[in-house]
Write a protein that holds these residues in place. Structure first.
Motif: not given
Length: 242
Positions: A218-242
């Motif tokens: 999960g950590l590798n996926y968030m870093n590679s797809s969104y730059g970081s877990p916080c980048g992934a959370w920002s996307f999730w907050s807007s779309n409710h999926w990541y």
């Protein structure tokens, strides 16, 4: 006294009377005339002093001088107007250039400020994502079962501290920290609801029994797809999926 003398005296007397009358007449008219009339009378008097044969050339010369004077005055007025127009144009051009320069400077300052802010954010993100983790999935022995607290404790040791809250937010929404959670509709599985579930195998073959392996994936996926877990959370907050 002879007849001739008497006649001469009479003529002289008449002439004197006429001259006196003329003087009196001139004196009585002076107060009623304006400057232009006086100038005209003066010109007429001067013209009367010139022989008749030379009066026309003199009149022509006078008119020519007047025309020249008027032309010179017109040229001077036109030159003055042109100079004033040039000064106004120069002032307007200077004002326009100043406004353009100020606008350009303001835009450059805003662009520089934005670039600095972006560079700062990028550096902070890089620093956060490049922090070495204290533990890897292989550092945790496999157990028969894991409580939510134990799985969260593993994640805290594997995820950079500045990113953990964002990481935790996603896991809480996706699986509630249940490593065996299954979506009955899609078949998504585990802490991060990977679909298909076999994606976890890229982090380790024990992904079904070891939550640390799922956390690593999960950590590798968030870093590679969104730059970081916080980048992934920002996307999730807007779309409710990541």
């Amino acid at each position: 006294m002879s007849r001739i003398s008497v006649r001469g005296l009479a003529v002289a007397s008449a002439t004197a009377v006429t001259a006196v009358g003329s003087v009196v007449g001139v004196a009585s008219v002076s107060s009623a005339q304006n400057n232009d009339a006086e100038a005209t009378a003066a010109d007429a008097t001067l013209l009367a002093d010139i022989p008749v044969g030379q009066q026309a050339p003199v009149q022509t010369a006078s008119l020519t001088q007047q025309a020249d004077a008027q032309a010179m005055a017109a040229d001077a007025s036109a030159k003055k107007d042109a100079e004033q127009a040039a000064r106004r144009a120069a002032a307007e051009t200077a004002i326009a250039k100043k406004a353009a320069a100020e606008k350009e400077a303001a835009e450059k300052e805003a662009a520089d400020k934005k670039a600095k802010e972006q560079a700062k954010e990028k550096e902070e993100l890089k620093k956060a994502t490049s922090q070495s983790t204290t533990s890897d999935a292989s550092d945790f022995p496999v157990q028969g079962s894991y409580s939510t607290a134990q799985i969260q404790a593993m994640a805290r040791q594997m995820v950079p501290s500045g990113q953990f809250q964002c990481f935790s937010n996603i896991v809480s929404h996706e699986s509630g920290w249940n490593m065996n959670a299954v979506n009955p509709s899609s078949g998504a599985y585990g802490l991060f609801q990977a679909l298909p579930a076999g994606k976890y195998s890229s982090a380790g073959a024990d992904w079904r029994t070891n939550p640390a392996t799922q956390i690593k994936w999960g950590l590798n996926y968030m870093n590679s797809s969104y730059g970081s877990p916080c980048g992934a959370w920002s996307f999730w907050s807007s779309n409710h999926w990541y």
